[in-house]
Scaffold this active site. Sequence first.
Site: not given
Length: 297
Positions: A65, A109, A132
Amino acid sequence: MPASLISIICPMTTAHIIDGNALAATVREQLAEHAAKLRQQGVSPCLAVILVGEDPASAVYVRNKVQACEKADIRSLKDVYAADVDPATVMRRIAELNADPSVHGILVQLPLPPQFDSDAVLEAIAPAKDVDGFHAENVGALMQGMPRFIPCTPYGVMKMLDAAGVPLKGAEAVIVGRSNIVGKPMAMLLLAAGCTVTVCHSQTRDLAFHTRRADILVAAVGRPRMITGEMIKPGATVIDVGINRLPAAEGGKLCGDVDFASASQVAGFITPVPGGVGPMTITMLLANTIEAAERSL
Ligand code: NDP
């Protein structure tokens, strides 16, 4: 008779492959241009990524990422904490990032170590920076058909279907898997696009009955090659979200939830693993970060 012989004697349909790497490269070029325009307007898009613990897969995802941000000229911040960190420390950092106007997207994460309440962590991220799309407010907006941040994996799948020109209105869509990050938002997006949606899971009685009806089949389970050719309707579009590492004895390679060898003989379109949904997931994270930066204007 072995499948290879059958295909020589009577060639069967071979699926078109939806190339996630190629599509991701095209979309990322457009995003880099968009980011450059925002910089001209005085906003430099920035994504903050938080990693807790030493899970190797999570470390790879975070590295990918951050690298993707660099390549698209998007600024990134990375905070790494030991697995035994006090959750309060991470919560304080999230609060700082929420308050920092130069940060547009925040990503924690998953999975988090057991001392964390993952839901509480996700809810601590400001909805306007939740790139997200996991915050309850953003989940609710998606449910209501007014999405603000679409979770990156299903968002990437929708882009792939669009790029391949797969008709969605009236199509039978079957999703295998009902997780909050893939299966459920995928169902909402396909429903909004006019599909008739069925969601299967571990308690589904006759999985193949459902998958064989699907014009669009999305596999998001986490079980290597569980969807085989005989479970697929001829000509269907098969999207393989799964990422599974095979045991060393079987080569240790990555594979999807779909048995590509048999499925590609039946499907009309299919995504490979690797090189399918994975690169598009990261691409849509960049898209959401740029969107967040644009909204900050
Ligand atoms: P989860 O483990 O959260 O969910 C898996 C789902 O599969 C559950 O809903 C479960 O049902 C269902 N399931 C399990 N066994 C069966 C079965 N035998 N038949 C039917 N359904 C079953 O996984 P995720 O959604 O997070 O991820 C799924 C896969 O996608 C994983 O391989 C993951 O690595 C990959 N992934 C890939 C991404 C990408 O970018 N390509 C991004 C995110 C995930 P139940 O709810 O009943 O337990």
